[in-house]
Motif scaffolding. Sequence first.
Motif, short mmCIF file in Angstrom:
data_model
loop_
_atom_site.label_atom_id
_atom_site.label_comp_id
_atom_site.label_asym_id
_atom_site.label_seq_id
_atom_site.Cartn_x
_atom_site.Cartn_y
_atom_site.Cartn_z
N GLY A 1 23.19 34.47 -33.09
CA GLY A 1 24.67 34.72 -32.54
C GLY A 1 25.49 35.45 -33.75
O GLY A 1 26.52 36.41 -33.33
N LYS A 2 25.14 35.19 -34.92
CA LYS A 2 26.05 35.69 -35.85
C LYS A 2 25.48 36.71 -36.74
O LYS A 2 26.25 37.43 -37.55
CB LYS A 2 26.35 34.56 -36.92
CG LYS A 2 25.28 34.26 -38.08
CD LYS A 2 25.66 33.18 -38.97
CE LYS A 2 24.75 32.82 -39.87
NZ LYS A 2 24.71 33.74 -41.07
N LYS B 1 31.26 34.14 -35.99
CA LYS B 1 30.85 35.27 -36.67
C LYS B 1 32.55 35.72 -37.48
O LYS B 1 33.21 35.86 -36.46
CB LYS B 1 30.39 36.36 -35.75
CG LYS B 1 29.79 37.53 -36.60
CD LYS B 1 28.82 38.25 -35.55
CE LYS B 1 29.60 39.14 -34.35
NZ LYS B 1 28.60 39.83 -33.59
N ASN B 2 32.40 36.09 -38.64
CA ASN B 2 33.51 36.67 -39.23
C ASN B 2 34.48 35.58 -39.57
O ASN B 2 35.55 35.96 -40.41
CB ASN B 2 34.07 37.89 -38.30
CG ASN B 2 32.92 39.10 -38.33
OD1 ASN B 2 32.37 39.34 -39.21
ND2 ASN B 2 33.22 39.70 -37.27
N PRO C 1 19.83 24.10 -43.66
CA PRO C 1 19.62 23.11 -42.36
C PRO C 1 18.35 23.67 -41.57
O PRO C 1 17.76 22.73 -40.90
CB PRO C 1 20.91 23.27 -41.48
CG PRO C 1 21.69 23.88 -42.51
CD PRO C 1 21.08 24.73 -43.56
N ILE D 1 22.55 29.12 -42.81
CA ILE D 1 21.80 28.36 -42.19
C ILE D 1 20.52 28.05 -42.77
O ILE D 1 19.55 27.24 -42.17
CB ILE D 1 22.06 28.45 -40.64
CG1 ILE D 1 21.39 30.09 -40.73
CG2 ILE D 1 23.17 28.39 -39.98
CD1 ILE D 1 20.82 30.29 -39.38
N ILE E 1 19.97 26.02 -34.14
CA ILE E 1 20.28 26.88 -35.45
C ILE E 1 19.77 28.15 -35.31
O ILE E 1 20.15 29.17 -35.90
CB ILE E 1 19.73 25.94 -36.70
CG1 ILE E 1 20.22 24.50 -36.82
CG2 ILE E 1 19.54 26.87 -37.95
CD1 ILE E 1 19.33 23.67 -37.73
N GLY F 1 19.54 29.77 -32.59
CA GLY F 1 20.43 30.55 -31.72
C GLY F 1 21.87 30.98 -32.60
O GLY F 1 22.29 31.97 -32.41
N VAL F 2 22.25 29.95 -33.29
CA VAL F 2 23.45 30.22 -34.23
C VAL F 2 23.04 31.54 -35.13
O VAL F 2 23.98 32.37 -35.23
CB VAL F 2 23.61 29.17 -35.19
CG1 VAL F 2 24.90 29.45 -36.12
CG2 VAL F 2 24.17 27.96 -34.45
N ILE G 1 28.69 30.66 -43.15
CA ILE G 1 27.93 29.42 -43.17
C ILE G 1 26.60 29.87 -43.56
O ILE G 1 26.01 31.00 -42.96
CB ILE G 1 27.75 28.60 -41.79
CG1 ILE G 1 27.93 29.60 -40.82
CG2 ILE G 1 28.89 27.43 -41.84
CD1 ILE G 1 27.42 28.93 -39.29
N THR H 1 27.79 29.49 -30.18
CA THR H 1 28.19 28.97 -31.38
C THR H 1 28.28 30.17 -32.56
O THR H 1 29.40 30.21 -33.24
CB THR H 1 27.64 27.89 -31.90
OG1 THR H 1 27.47 26.74 -30.84
CG2 THR H 1 28.30 27.02 -33.12
N GLY H 2 27.40 30.99 -32.76
CA GLY H 2 26.81 31.66 -33.82
C GLY H 2 28.05 32.81 -33.65
O GLY H 2 28.73 33.48 -34.49
#
Lengths: 79, 195
Positions: free
Chosen positions: B45-46, A18-19, A28, A25, B39, B41-42, A23, A13-14
């Motif tokens: 990943g980003k 990306k780009n 959260p 995080i 979270i 992981g997100v 968001i 998902t990340g």
Amino acid sequence: MNIFIPLLAGILTGYLLKNKVKISIDKPMAVALLLLIFFMGIEAGRVEINAFKLLLYSIVFASFTILGSLFVALLGVRR
Amino acid sequence: MSLLYLVLVSLVLGMLVGKTTSFDFGNFYELMLYLLIFIIGVDIGKSKGLREELRKLGKMALLLPVATIIGSLIGGFLASMLLGVSLKWGLGIAAGFGWYSLTGPLLAAYSPVYGVVGFLANLTREILTIIFYPVAIKRIPKEVGIVMGGATTMDTTLPIIAKFGGTEITLLAFVHGFILTAIAPFLIPLILQFF
């Protein structure tokens, strides 16, 4: 559920976001963490534990992991 | 109030609730764990630009995290021998590399008591790094001292390292923490499943 499923789903998902979507995080993650620690405390509170023993174990593990890391780094890492 | 205080308040509050009530929270704990892992992981990943940063820093950027992994696991092994704790828990605690908010909950999914030990041991690692990094680098190279902080060198202990070790090693500390942060969520479950 295997812990790798949400982890890999999150990484994917990340990576996809990306780009594309900006968001943050931080919030959260902080909320999920505080709730998780609270529920972890409840689980631990229901078990009879010796606080002094836990503290002693924690200090031993922390000291040994730090000293182990320093030992290996001093032995093997050169510029 | 900093997050560290809030975390400690949450833990103590939870323990009090667990001790004094018998209210059933169902599987909230597991749901929160999976949400947090997702979270994390997100976040992994980003993130971007690691490969480029690694190239700039050279082999030191890879050798330091490897030393931290091997050294922490040796330390965890010795501590578990000394305390008579099963190797599964000893290595699981050590593989947190100071990331207490991940290690505690992951271990607690198997054992609430070792979850608390994992949490406290890794929190103590962070606190000891904050206290002793400035002292340690008087006797050892400041780059090597980075390994003390484990995964926390990319966030909570980074200001201490930057202030006392100098801004020239800040990037090295960040990359060190980043690599360990990416490895810990995989290594802890692997240890718990295979031992």
